[in-house]
Write a protein that holds these residues in place. Sequence first.
Motif, short mmCIF file in Angstrom:
data_model
loop_
_atom_site.label_atom_id
_atom_site.label_comp_id
_atom_site.label_asym_id
_atom_site.label_seq_id
_atom_site.Cartn_x
_atom_site.Cartn_y
_atom_site.Cartn_z
N ARG A 217 -5.72 -2.36 -4.10
CA ARG A 217 -5.87 -2.13 -5.26
C ARG A 217 -5.08 -0.79 -6.21
O ARG A 217 -5.48 -0.32 -6.25
CB ARG A 217 -7.59 -2.73 -6.06
CG ARG A 217 -8.19 -3.64 -5.74
CD ARG A 217 -9.79 -3.27 -6.21
NE ARG A 217 -10.14 -4.66 -6.35
CZ ARG A 217 -9.85 -6.02 -6.96
NH1 ARG A 217 -9.45 -5.95 -8.05
NH2 ARG A 217 -10.74 -6.53 -6.29
N ALA B 292 -7.89 -3.31 2.11
CA ALA B 292 -9.19 -4.20 1.64
C ALA B 292 -10.56 -3.39 1.10
O ALA B 292 -10.66 -3.82 0.36
CB ALA B 292 -8.77 -5.50 1.67
N LEU B 293 -10.99 -3.36 2.11
CA LEU B 293 -12.51 -2.99 1.91
C LEU B 293 -12.92 -1.21 1.55
O LEU B 293 -14.13 -1.69 1.15
CB LEU B 293 -13.43 -2.75 3.43
CG LEU B 293 -13.05 -4.87 4.32
CD1 LEU B 293 -13.79 -4.19 5.55
CD2 LEU B 293 -14.23 -5.14 3.74
N THR B 294 -11.99 -0.41 1.42
CA THR B 294 -11.97 0.45 0.98
C THR B 294 -10.84 0.63 -0.43
O THR B 294 -11.27 1.81 -1.08
CB THR B 294 -11.68 0.98 2.00
OG1 THR B 294 -9.94 1.64 1.88
CG2 THR B 294 -12.25 1.76 3.38
N GLY B 295 -11.28 -0.28 -0.92
CA GLY B 295 -9.96 -0.21 -2.24
C GLY B 295 -8.77 -0.02 -2.15
O GLY B 295 -8.31 0.03 -3.12
N ARG B 296 -8.22 0.53 -0.89
CA ARG B 296 -7.02 0.77 -1.32
C ARG B 296 -5.61 -0.42 -1.63
O ARG B 296 -4.94 0.20 -1.78
CB ARG B 296 -6.34 1.10 -0.45
CG ARG B 296 -6.97 2.91 -0.16
CD ARG B 296 -6.83 3.62 1.85
NE ARG B 296 -7.69 4.93 1.26
CZ ARG B 296 -8.52 4.71 2.28
NH1 ARG B 296 -10.29 4.24 1.82
NH2 ARG B 296 -9.05 6.60 1.79
N TRP C 214 0.98 -1.32 0.03
CA TRP C 214 -0.06 -0.22 0.06
C TRP C 214 0.60 1.43 0.28
O TRP C 214 0.72 1.89 -0.40
CB TRP C 214 -0.88 0.27 1.33
CG TRP C 214 -1.92 1.48 1.43
CD1 TRP C 214 -2.93 2.08 0.66
CD2 TRP C 214 -1.26 2.06 2.80
NE1 TRP C 214 -2.91 3.40 1.25
CE2 TRP C 214 -2.16 3.21 2.55
CE3 TRP C 214 -0.49 2.12 3.69
CZ2 TRP C 214 -2.32 4.28 3.69
CZ3 TRP C 214 -0.61 3.38 4.68
CH2 TRP C 214 -1.24 4.34 4.63
N ALA D 230 -7.70 -5.43 6.84
CA ALA D 230 -8.98 -5.86 6.47
C ALA D 230 -9.30 -4.08 6.39
O ALA D 230 -10.08 -3.77 4.86
CB ALA D 230 -10.47 -5.82 7.14
N PHE D 231 -9.23 -3.26 6.07
CA PHE D 231 -9.41 -1.57 5.67
C PHE D 231 -9.44 -1.10 5.18
O PHE D 231 -10.14 -0.44 4.44
CB PHE D 231 -9.03 -0.16 7.51
CG PHE D 231 -9.39 0.63 6.77
CD1 PHE D 231 -11.01 1.65 6.48
CD2 PHE D 231 -8.00 1.97 6.15
CE1 PHE D 231 -10.78 3.25 6.08
CE2 PHE D 231 -8.20 3.01 5.83
CZ PHE D 231 -8.99 3.77 5.58
N THR E 70 -5.90 -6.26 11.21
CA THR E 70 -7.61 -5.28 11.32
C THR E 70 -7.06 -3.95 10.05
O THR E 70 -8.10 -2.94 9.37
CB THR E 70 -7.41 -4.51 12.78
OG1 THR E 70 -8.02 -5.58 13.82
CG2 THR E 70 -9.25 -3.58 12.44
#
Length: 320
Positions: free
Chosen positions: A292, A286-290, A226, A283-284, A280
Amino acid sequence: MTLSTSFLPLVKGRRGLLVYLGVAYLGMWAAMSPLLLGGYRRGDAREATGALQEVCIAAAMLAPALAAILVVRWVDRGGRVRDTLALRWPRPWGRTARACLTAFAVPCGLTAAALALGTLAGRYPFGGVHWSGLGGWAAGAVLGMLVWLPLFFGEELGWQGYLFPRLAGDGGGRSLVRAYAVTGAAFALWHLPTLLMGGQYPGRPWYVSVPAMLVSCVLILPVFTWLRLRSGSVVPAVIGHAFVSSMSVGMVKEFAEPTAALDPLHMGMAGWPGWVATGTFVAFLALTGRLRPSFHARARTGELPAGHADFRPERPARSR
């Protein structure tokens, strides 16, 4: 940094990847062979490393970068090494400063969270914050991290500069999952010689330390990635890795009771409290698309179209 809209030249088969892994792993085993043959074993987390151990560690850390340069130059022939491995500062300079501060602050926050979790669970012997000497310790820790910083380019030019982008392919869902999992596992197993000597988990047998290292690396790898994706440069990933391997470990010792036994499996980033904190945060992301590449590409209006991965270096221009 002006990022390219081009794709990497396609790797012919898996030859480049296999050569990279082979050289990186052989380099690690060769560098650690004096310690392995000498029967070295780390028995305590507070044990300081000697001169021979530091020389071997430094040599080992250079292996992934040397492997990546070798493959880019003579196997894949993927263009200029600097461009292919994202070895450049983010531009403009204000962005560089923000990226570097983020790479410092995020691991620091994750370490603090891990120590808090370990304390609440009764597994970390928190000794309080000694404000009078905190500034001096922090200055010394930052200086030590900066001294070792060049060697972390040796690791991240391999893992983030070479391996992850090639496994990620076009940035699609399956390719990304594979890239994160395989790069994290390869990163962990590369440490096998040090794990056998009790390096990261002193006093623990290999069948405990190896799975623990796999969990740690698979979780922390997306954080480094990231940092690399959001900046378009491998430099922030280097800083983040350096913090986790130096200052984070120092924080565990600094804030613990001076005489208390330290077990990395139950404290800090390498133990389960760190897994909870890092998991944690991942997961944040991944869930917010960061996690990618396309997320960061779209965030840079005019630099990349939405579907392109921002770790793709520019193809060399063909002469007419």
